[in-house]
Design an enzyme around this catalytic site. Structure first.
Site, PDB file in Angstrom:
ATOM      1  N   HIS A   2       0.846  -1.216   0.000  1.00  0.00           N
ATOM      2  CA  HIS A   2       0.000   0.000   0.000  1.00  0.00           C
ATOM      3  C   HIS A   2       0.867   1.246   0.000  1.00  0.00           C
ATOM      4  O   HIS A   2       1.033   1.875   1.041  1.00  0.00           O
ATOM      5  CB  HIS A   2      -0.900  -0.003   1.238  1.00  0.00           C
ATOM      6  CG  HIS A   2      -2.032   0.979   1.167  1.00  0.00           C
ATOM      7  ND1 HIS A   2      -1.977   2.232   1.723  1.00  0.00           N
ATOM      8  CD2 HIS A   2      -3.258   0.888   0.613  1.00  0.00           C
ATOM      9  CE1 HIS A   2      -3.126   2.866   1.529  1.00  0.00           C
ATOM     10  NE2 HIS A   2      -3.914   2.070   0.864  1.00  0.00           N
ATOM     11  N   PHE A   3       1.376   1.697  -0.969  1.00  0.00           N
ATOM     12  CA  PHE A   3       1.507   1.182  -2.322  1.00  0.00           C
ATOM     13  C   PHE A   3       3.003   1.012  -2.566  1.00  0.00           C
ATOM     14  O   PHE A   3       3.767   1.878  -2.153  1.00  0.00           O
ATOM     15  CB  PHE A   3       0.925   2.164  -3.331  1.00  0.00           C
ATOM     16  CG  PHE A   3      -0.534   2.471  -3.096  1.00  0.00           C
ATOM     17  CD1 PHE A   3      -1.514   1.586  -3.530  1.00  0.00           C
ATOM     18  CD2 PHE A   3      -0.916   3.628  -2.451  1.00  0.00           C
ATOM     19  CE1 PHE A   3      -2.863   1.873  -3.334  1.00  0.00           C
ATOM     20  CE2 PHE A   3      -2.261   3.922  -2.259  1.00  0.00           C
ATOM     21  CZ  PHE A   3      -3.236   3.042  -2.685  1.00  0.00           C
TER      22      PHE A   3
END
Length: 146
Positions: A48-49
């Site tokens: 993420h991410f």
């Protein structure tokens, strides 16, 4: 003030879900200020991410809820045991204003708005420096489990 050792005695959460590193100030029955150091070593950043790590908004809400639990326990003068669980009962007006990234220090300010029939209502703000990252009204309740 509460350091990590005192927090661990109050909250049942453990790595990777303990999201409060220190309590900076607490006014019994009124307010609390706590912080979470956001580190690149946390597992959520793997996905993420990967190209631009962002601390998830739901974890900001959880960090504020854990901070609220510390205020509730201090207000009631209790140390929860293994049969006590502090649950979310609701979230209203959640807004996310800026991304939180590794290296940021998230400061949570939580005030107790109301305590009635076992339901606590809090107003919380999480910020990085002077910028608001997240704000919400949180409702929580304590339950005894078998």
């Amino acid at each position: 003030m509460m350091d990590i050792h005192q927090i661990l005695k109050q909250l049942p959460h453990r790595y990777p879900f303990l999201l409060v590193d220190r309590v900076l100030a607490v006014e019994k029955g009124k307010s609390i200020q706590a912080l979470k150091n956001v580190s690149m070593n946390e597992p959520q950043f793997t996905g993420h991410f990967p190209h631009r790590p962002v601390f998830p908004g739901v974890l900001m809400l959880e960090a504020m809820a854990q901070t609220a639990a510390l205020l509730a326990f201090d207000t009631l003068g209790v140390t929860p045991d293994d049969k006590t669980v502090y649950y979310f009962a609701g979230i209203d007006g959640a807004r996310f204003k800026r991304p939180v990234e590794p290296g940021d220090q998230l400061v949570m300010d939580v005030t107790l708005e109301r305590m009635k029939a076992g339901i606590f209502k809090f107003k919380g703000t999480a910020r990085v420096g002077t910028e608001v990252a997240c704000e919400a009204e949180l409702m929580c309740t304590m339950r005894t489990i078998a």
